[in-house]
Design an enzyme around this catalytic site. Structure first.
Site, PDB file in Angstrom:
ATOM      1  N   HIS A  87      15.275 -17.870 -21.357  1.00  0.00           N
ATOM      2  CA  HIS A  87      16.298 -16.797 -21.672  1.00  0.00           C
ATOM      3  C   HIS A  87      15.592 -15.445 -21.759  1.00  0.00           C
ATOM      4  CE1 HIS A  87      20.188 -15.471 -23.351  1.00  0.00           C
ATOM      5  NE2 HIS A  87      19.290 -14.654 -24.211  1.00  0.00           N
ATOM      6  N   ALA A  88      16.126 -14.619 -21.028  1.00  0.00           N
ATOM      7  CA  ALA A  88      15.192 -13.244 -20.857  1.00  0.00           C
ATOM      8  C   ALA A  88      15.449 -12.654 -22.363  1.00  0.00           C
ATOM      9  CB  ALA A  88      15.848 -12.433 -19.860  1.00  0.00           C
ATOM     10  N   HIS A 105      17.665  -4.175 -17.733  1.00  0.00           N
ATOM     11  CA  HIS A 105      18.117  -4.270 -19.126  1.00  0.00           C
ATOM     12  C   HIS A 105      16.997  -4.682 -20.269  1.00  0.00           C
ATOM     13  CE1 HIS A 105      21.278  -6.151 -22.221  1.00  0.00           C
ATOM     14  NE2 HIS A 105      20.122  -6.846 -22.545  1.00  0.00           N
ATOM     15  N   GLU A 106      16.110  -5.433 -20.179  1.00  0.00           N
ATOM     16  CA  GLU A 106      15.172  -5.876 -21.023  1.00  0.00           C
ATOM     17  C   GLU A 106      14.056  -5.009 -21.233  1.00  0.00           C
ATOM     18  OE1 GLU A 106      15.627  -8.423 -22.836  1.00  0.00           O
ATOM     19  OE2 GLU A 106      17.115  -9.392 -21.733  1.00  0.00           O
ATOM     20  N   HIS A 113      15.481  -2.365 -23.611  1.00  0.00           N
ATOM     21  CA  HIS A 113      15.201  -2.821 -25.073  1.00  0.00           C
ATOM     22  C   HIS A 113      13.798  -2.342 -25.498  1.00  0.00           C
ATOM     23  CE1 HIS A 113      18.379  -5.458 -26.180  1.00  0.00           C
ATOM     24  NE2 HIS A 113      18.341  -6.314 -25.045  1.00  0.00           N
ATOM     25  N   GLU A 169      21.949  -3.615 -26.745  1.00  0.00           N
ATOM     26  CA  GLU A 169      22.198  -4.385 -25.275  1.00  0.00           C
ATOM     27  C   GLU A 169      22.693  -3.266 -24.215  1.00  0.00           C
ATOM     28  OE1 GLU A 169      21.447  -7.290 -24.921  1.00  0.00           O
ATOM     29  OE2 GLU A 169      20.947  -7.425 -27.179  1.00  0.00           O
ATOM     30  N   HIS A 189      23.249 -18.672 -27.402  1.00  0.00           N
ATOM     31  CA  HIS A 189      23.141 -17.910 -28.624  1.00  0.00           C
ATOM     32  C   HIS A 189      23.761 -18.699 -29.633  1.00  0.00           C
ATOM     33  CE1 HIS A 189      22.900 -15.258 -25.302  1.00  0.00           C
ATOM     34  NE2 HIS A 189      22.406 -14.130 -26.040  1.00  0.00           N
ATOM     35  N   TYR A 232      27.355  -7.911 -27.240  1.00  0.00           N
ATOM     36  CA  TYR A 232      27.287  -7.970 -26.042  1.00  0.00           C
ATOM     37  C   TYR A 232      28.751  -7.578 -25.551  1.00  0.00           C
ATOM     38  CZ  TYR A 232      23.321 -10.874 -26.429  1.00  0.00           C
ATOM     39  OH  TYR A 232      22.094 -11.403 -26.738  1.00  0.00           O
TER      40      TYR A 232
END
Length: 616
Positions: free
Chosen positions: A357-358, A387-388, A391, A415, A515, A525
């Site tokens: 899971h990323a 996306h990551e 973060h 997010e 999750h 999200y």
């Protein structure tokens, strides 16, 4: 990893948000006790100065111990073994206990006069830090909570069906058009989750006791209290946002159901009810982009296939990461450090189990930023990398803040950051970086918007209902006997999807979603899917863009990047309403941006749906 960042659920058990708390220093002497066995601090009337000293002491302690905890969880996520699970469970237990202690101590200052705004906010963050609080002073319960949460994540991370990992099973869900193969794959993965149910119920009981000790009715109320507004007002606000986007979703659902009926037959996909959940190209039916080929027609061709473009240009995992890094540098952010490339996990190892899971990490609260992801050269992973790294950019921006403010003011912000950048992955941008030779004409926009909507719009009800289910679980509205029934009731109500076969009463289908066993609040999200369009619209207005919102890219615009960074650097030092206003000029979440972005598609869908029976 930041102590208070509500990021993408990469840690086991109680370790999320400010609950990434390390153990108390065993060499720190206790406060002197009086004859009754109570400390002097507990018996004295607390003052504003005591409160200021406490939050300063708490912040220093957290800063001093966070790195060890981060590295333990990094190792556990990348080397899932008995021993790493044991270490993670012990760390979770210690973190939870300290989190409860700090939250309980923070409560002592409720009602103290003369508190400045900064101290009051830090006290609030400490009180609301824990995702799964253990009961105060109950070492046995804290240990059990840590054991359960670590075991749940391990069960998910090592789950297989006939020797196939979740990644392999997901590829089948995305690519197969065989009804029975999809059904067998869908059912098989849910069998992995079934043994989690009793442990999950026990975890809920412990966490609710802990939430009660902190003054909350249940854990769901604790979760909803983290949004700088009354928890009931927050629940009403997300319902307001859903009401604003629901017509767009219903139009998309109607068209998709009709096309799936053509593919599989209306006996399998009735045209007046919910869609069977295994036919939407995704293990959880949360995003539908993989069935684009089934639902697009005529002028719904986007004019290019990003996955194929990546393949044709020989993009490997490293090139994909470097491209995302370059986007952020183009708007003025510093490049990712060399250690990011040296220490991140980019590919699934062949010799061990990992959590694929990323997720994004900052292991020292400064510059040791990384991502953990099993990258494949696909359009989805290309966007996920943006996306990551978003973060990571956020984590690095707020490192200038005191420890208690190193996070976002609203977990939907974290997010939304990378996803906002991904909205700038337009045909113009792809041409600029050499992936596309020619920008498709505007008559291809419906295809582009359809591709976006199958991921972004289709996700909205799922993003909402996961936590609505957990709120009902935590409040006791749903008992363990009703877990699965309640799950599918919400999925039909909000998503218009249904289980393709009858589900046994002892099934635990929510556990098939990372999750849930990973205990990561999911409302972030849903909020992120609202905020990213709100951010995007504001950024495009700053850039002077005058065309359709879906064609705007801020690639290379350092003026936008400068103002964006100013919001990121605020961390959690201000309310999310203040941070939002700093960048967008608005003080509340606004779904009109997503409506504007998809308006051409909504008009097109309504034309296609004429004569169809929409709704379920």
């Amino acid at each position: 990893m930041s102590l208070i960042t509500k990021r993408a659920g990469q840690f086991a058990g109680a370790v999320s948000a400010l609950a990434l708390l390390a153990a108390c220093d065993p060499q720190t002497p206790a406060a002197p006790a009086d004859d009754a066995g109570e400390t002097a601090a507990e018996t004295a009337q607390p003052t504003a100065e005591d409160a200021r000293a406490f939050v300063e002491r708490a912040g220093q302690k957290l800063a001093a111990v966070s790195e060890e905890a981060s590295r333990v969880f990094w190792i556990n996520a990348n080397f899932i073994t008995y021993d790493s699970n044991w270490l993670a469970a012990k760390q979770s237990e210690r973190l939870t206990k300290l989190g409860v202690e700090l939250a309980q101590e923070a409560r002592r200052f409720d009602g103290v006069d003369g508190l400045d705004a900064d101290t009051r906010r830090k006290l609030m963050l400490l009180k609301e830090s824990l995702t799964l609080p253990a009961p105060a002073g109950d070492d046995e319960a804290a240990a059990e909570l840590a054991r359960i949460t670590t075991e749940l994540q391990s069960m998910y991370g090592t789950g297989e069906v006939d020797g196939k990992s979740l990644g392999e099973l997901s590829e089948t869900m995305a690519s197969s058009r065989d009804y029975d193969e999809l059904l067998a794959t869908w059912v098989g993965w849910r069998d992995v989750a079934k043994p989690m149910k009793d442990m999950y119920a026990a975890m809920v009981d412990i966490a609710n006791q802990g939430a009660g000790d902190l003054g909350y009715d249940d854990t769901g109320v604790l979760w909803r209290s983290k949004y700088d507004m009354d928890p009931d007002a927050f629940a009403a606000d997300v319902d307001r946002l859903w009401g604003e986007v629901k017509p767009l979703y219903e139009s998309l659902h109607c068209h998709v159901r009709a096309k799936l009926g053509e593919q599989y037959g209306t006996d399998k996909v009735p045209q007046d009810g919910p869609i069977p959940a295994h036919l939407l190209g995704n293990m959880w039916a949360q995003q539908w982009g993989e069935i684009f080929d089934l639902v697009a027609e005529g002028d719904a061709d986007p004019g290019y296939d990003l996955t194929q473009l990546l393949k044709d240009a020989d993009y490997d995992h490293m090139k994909m990461v470097e491209t995302a890094d370059n986007f952020f540098t183009s708007v003025g952010f510093e490049p990712l450090p060399e250690t990011f490339y040296e220490r991140s996990l980019f590919l699934k190892p062949e010799d061990r189990d990992v959590v694929c899971h990323a997720s994004a990490w900052n292991l020292d609260d400064q510059d040791d930023i990384r991502i953990k992801m099993c990258i494949k050269p696909t359009a989805d992973d290309f966007k996920t990398i943006h996306h990551e790294i978003g973060h990571n950019i956020y984590q690095r921006a707020y490192k200038i803040q005191p420890p208690l403010y190193r996070g976002d003011p609203n977990d939907g912000f974290h997010e939304a950051i990378g996803d906002m950048i991904a909205l700038s992955i337009t045909p113009d941008y792809l041409k600029q970086i050499g992936l596309l030779d020619q920008v498709p004409s505007e008559d291809k926009d419906i295809g582009l918007l359809m591709a976006q909507a199958l991921d972004k719009v289709a996700f909205l009800p799922f993003g909402l209902l996961v936590d609505k289910w957990r709120w009902q679980v935590f409040s006791g509205e749903l008992t363990p006997d009703d877990y699965n029934q309640g799950w599918w009731k919400l999925r039909e109500q909000y998503q218009g999807v249904t289980a393709p076969v009858d589900r046994a009463a002892d099934a635990f289908d929510p556990g098939a979603k990372y999750h849930v066993p990973g205990n990561t609040p999911y409302m972030r999200y849903f909020l992120a899917h609202i905020f990213q369009f709100q951010f995007h619209r504001a950024a495009c207005e700053m850039a002077g863009w005058e065309g359709p919102l879906h064609r705007c890219s801020i690639y290379g615009n350092k003026e936008v990047g400068e103002k964006f960074n100013a919001m990121l650097e605020m961390g959690a030092s201000k309310t999310w309403q203040e941070a939002l206003e700093a960048f967008t000029g608005q003080t509340e979440a606004d779904a009109t941006a997503i409506q504007a972005y998809f308006k051409p598609l909504k008009d097109w869908l309504d034309e296609q749906n004429q004569g169809r029976s929409c709704g379920w």
